[in-house]
Design an enzyme around this catalytic site. Structure first.
Site, mmCIF file in Angstrom:
data_model
loop_
_atom_site.group_PDB
_atom_site.id
_atom_site.type_symbol
_atom_site.label_atom_id
_atom_site.label_comp_id
_atom_site.label_asym_id
_atom_site.label_seq_id
_atom_site.Cartn_x
_atom_site.Cartn_y
_atom_site.Cartn_z
ATOM 1 C CD GLU A 110 -31.037 33.919 57.678
ATOM 2 O OE1 GLU A 110 -31.599 34.289 58.526
ATOM 3 O OE2 GLU A 110 -30.095 34.543 57.206
ATOM 4 C CB THR A 150 -32.377 38.434 57.051
ATOM 5 O OG1 THR A 150 -31.528 39.010 57.998
ATOM 6 C CG2 THR A 150 -31.591 37.576 56.162
ATOM 7 C CE LYS A 182 -32.132 40.967 65.416
ATOM 8 N NZ LYS A 182 -32.581 39.625 65.870
ATOM 9 C CD1 TRP A 211 -30.959 41.706 61.176
ATOM 10 C CD2 TRP A 211 -28.992 41.589 62.521
ATOM 11 N NE1 TRP A 211 -30.794 40.528 62.099
ATOM 12 C CE2 TRP A 211 -30.171 40.293 63.170
ATOM 13 C CE3 TRP A 211 -27.651 41.330 63.598
ATOM 14 C CZ2 TRP A 211 -29.281 39.933 63.614
ATOM 15 C CZ3 TRP A 211 -27.609 40.638 63.489
ATOM 16 C CH2 TRP A 211 -28.732 39.571 64.065
HETATM 17 P P1 AMP Z 1 -33.075 37.747 63.068
HETATM 18 O O1 AMP Z 1 -33.059 36.988 61.426
HETATM 19 O O2 AMP Z 1 -33.840 39.682 62.362
HETATM 20 O O3 AMP Z 1 -34.579 36.898 63.951
HETATM 21 O O4 AMP Z 1 -31.948 37.491 63.787
HETATM 22 C C1 AMP Z 1 -31.485 36.518 63.877
HETATM 23 C C2 AMP Z 1 -30.718 36.122 64.945
HETATM 24 O O5 AMP Z 1 -31.186 37.690 66.237
HETATM 25 C C3 AMP Z 1 -30.096 34.829 65.737
HETATM 26 O O6 AMP Z 1 -29.294 34.898 64.673
HETATM 27 C C4 AMP Z 1 -29.392 35.486 67.013
HETATM 28 O O7 AMP Z 1 -28.044 35.948 66.812
HETATM 29 C C5 AMP Z 1 -30.135 37.140 67.425
HETATM 30 N N1 AMP Z 1 -31.130 35.868 68.870
HETATM 31 C C6 AMP Z 1 -32.048 35.718 68.285
HETATM 32 N N2 AMP Z 1 -32.914 35.437 69.423
HETATM 33 C C7 AMP Z 1 -31.496 35.993 70.221
HETATM 34 C C8 AMP Z 1 -31.667 35.133 71.883
HETATM 35 N N3 AMP Z 1 -33.062 34.940 72.291
HETATM 36 N N4 AMP Z 1 -30.628 35.507 72.126
HETATM 37 C C9 AMP Z 1 -29.751 35.993 71.567
HETATM 38 N N5 AMP Z 1 -29.188 36.697 69.952
HETATM 39 C C10 AMP Z 1 -30.613 35.923 69.885
#
Ligand code: AMP
Length: 543
Positions: free
Chosen positions: A331, A186, A440, A445
């Site tokens: 994670e 990540t 994001k 990211w």
């Molecule tokens: P990733 O590890 O790349 O899947 O990113 C995870 C992060 O994406 C989370 O900690 C949030 O900050 C953001 N995220 C994931 N799903 C949502 C959602 N439905 N609404 C808002 N933020 C989200």
């Protein structure tokens, strides 16, 4: 002895065995990067996964070795999920959209032994090949006839040639269920990307949890098209949960535009799909501009970023599709919460239902969740108090791969998500902010710190801060806020021009705003929450 249950380990190979035995004729359909549609069954997939496991043994792969994949969603990638993890090696899915330097970093950090690469990504690997330290073989995920012309990758192996003639009689080994099965890095943290190492146990438990009716609700009656890539947290576990329940799977390959997806939804009678909001905007625009309707799609899982209210409403009203708003993290394998109404809430008026639906949803059994204040004290579940969101459970990270960053857990085994949220008395969690310093954009990211450092190298910049601001297409885009040095003659253009050769094109801030001072915390860090507040009503010129 009072008697006891059998102590059988939970293993990923059991999923493909189960699907082949019980849903042997159920189809897996793929739009290939070669351009055509490929179809076969779970029975065929098992056979080819076993052939691939035999090929891997032949290449000297042993339990615990990491094998990288750079590939879109397709049947060969699916076979690798099972061949690699099934034989006890680790399937390391790599995001081809990362910067080349990041790809090199994570391949070397993971010490990948083999890289499996989709045909249209081979030119990328050709450029980076000499920088990979541990890679012994590169395998083109195609047949010889479809190899791109003019490639110069020494000793390139070809997927179809590797498995051709193999008996496919491989016996999956049995081992401890806590053995590592797969690895995903990540970049949603500060510093270098960090690896999250999943186990057979965590993957199977996550598959059980994610298939439940109040989670993604997949079954043997479902046709599931994961748009979310197999390099993004295992396509949210759908290649595993799909097998577990015997759903028909449809893989879209590299064509993720509205027209290509729409065609597959209709031709394959898809009932469930999953992806990030940016993808759905493309699909909705395409269908609206062409006056199209969906005949079979029932559920669209929207996650990775917040689902905008208009998207939830448009899917429902114009297309009869229920949005399952979901939240999770790399994670967390990734599922943490999914938004499904409770029986009592079905009687609420439409506008009140929408207010509930905007939330990120309720925890899946297996995910403990709480919010805490700055001192770590628990906050009430009243839907108003907001604080740092902490989680724990059997499919949530304990340590990053190779212990990067040390112990990420707080007392009691709680993992801080970097999200700020409320939880209401019904258990619905809503994200209100982010404490981690990242942006994001379209599901990928962007590091605000890297952007700030790049800008600070400009002699006219006294201080630079980058925050994510709302964008209708990309969900968030970077806004750079700059304090100029006295006498410096800075403009938006000179700052952006300076960044041009220092960052990837898609990281380029959409705008630069100049201020006299940037707010700081007591320890001198930029106070991003205050900055975000200050720019709350700011609108990007690109929005
Ligand atoms: P990733 O590890 O790349 O899947 O990113 C995870 C992060 O994406 C989370 O900690 C949030 O900050 C953001 N995220 C994931 N799903 C949502 C959602 N439905 N609404 C808002 N933020 C989200």
């Amino acid at each position: 002895m009072l008697g006891q249950m059998q102590d059988r380990p939970l293993l990923i190979s059991q999923l493909i065995e189960f699907a082949a035995e019980n849903h042997g004729d159920t189809e897996i359909v793929s739009r290939r990067v070669e351009g055509d549609i490929h179809r076969y069954t779970y029975r065929d997939a098992r056979h080819r996964a076993k052939q691939m496991a035999e090929a891997l043994v032949g290449l000297g792969i042993k339990a615990g070795d990491r094998i990288g994949t750079l590939a879109w969603n397709g049947y060969r990638h699916f076979e690798l999920y099972y061949a690699i993890s099934g034989m006890g090696a680790v399937c390391h899915t790599i995001n081809p959209r990362l910067f080349p330097e990041q790809i090199v970093y994570i391949v070397n950090h993971a010490e990948d032994q083999i890289l499996f690469v989709d045909a249209n990504l081979l030119p990328l690997i050709e450029k980076l090949g000499s920088q990979f330290k541990s890679v012994k073989h590169i395998v083109a995920m195609t047949d010889r006839a479809h190899l791109p012309a003019g490639l110069n990758i020494p000793n390139l192996l070809v997927y179809e040639e590797l498995i051709a003639g193999k008996p496919g009689a491989y016996q999956w080994p049995e081992f401890d269920e806590k053995t590592a099965s797969s690895l995903c890095y990540t970049s949603g943290t500060t510093g270098n990307p960090k690896g999250v190492l999943y186990s057979h146990r965590s993957s199977i438990l996550h598959a059980y949890g994610s298939a439940l009716p109040d989670t993604l609700n997949v079954s043997a009656r479902s046709v599931v098209l994961p748009v979310v890539p197999m390099f993004h947290v295992n396509a949210w576990g759908l290649p595993y949960s799909g097998c577990m329940v015997g759903a028909k799977l449809v893989f879209p390959g590299a064509a993720l535009d509205g027209a290509s997806l729409y065609e597959l939804y209709e031709s394959e009678k898809v009932t469930h799909t999953a992806g990030v909001p940016t993808i759905w905007l493309g699909l909705l625009n395409h269908m609206q501009s062409k006056g199209l309707k969906l005949s079979t799609l029932k559920y669209a899982v929207v996650g990775g970023s917040a689902a905008p209210p208009a998207m939830i409403e448009t899917f429902q009203r114009e297309f009869g599709v229920e949005v399952l708003h979901a939240w999770g993290m790399t994670e967390m394998s990734p599922l943490g919460t999914v938004n499904n109404l409770k029986h009592r809430q079905l009687a609420l008026p439409a506008d009140q239902q929408l207010q509930v639906r905007l939330k990120q949803g309720r925890a899946v059994f297996g995910v403990d969740m709480k919010i805490v204040d700055d001192k770590g004290h628990d906050l009430p579940r009243d839907g108003k108090a907001f604080g740092d969101l902490l989680v724990r459970g059997p499919w949530i990270v304990g340590r990053y791969f190779r212990d990067e960053g040390g112990n990420p857990l707080r007392e009691g085994g709680w993992f801080p998500t970097g999200d700020v949220a409320t939880i209401d008395p019904d258990g619905f969690m809503q994200i209100t902010d982010r404490s981690k310093d990242v942006i994001k954009s379209g599901g990928e990211w962007i590091s605000s710190i890297d952007l700030e450092n790049a800008a600070m190298a400009h002699p006219g910049v006294a201080e630079a801060a980058v925050i994510g601001v709302f964008h209708p297409k990309w969900d968030e885009r970077p806004l750079m806020i700059v304090v100029p040095r006295p006498g410096a003659n800075l403009t938006r253009e000179t700052v952006l021009d300076f960044l041009k050769d220092k960052i990837a094109k898609w990281w380029m801030p959409d705008d630069v705003q100049f201020v006299e001072a940037i707010p700081h915390t007591a320890t001198g860090k930029i106070l991003k929450t205050k900055l975000r507040e200050d720019f709350k009503s700011y609108k990007l010129p690109t929005a």
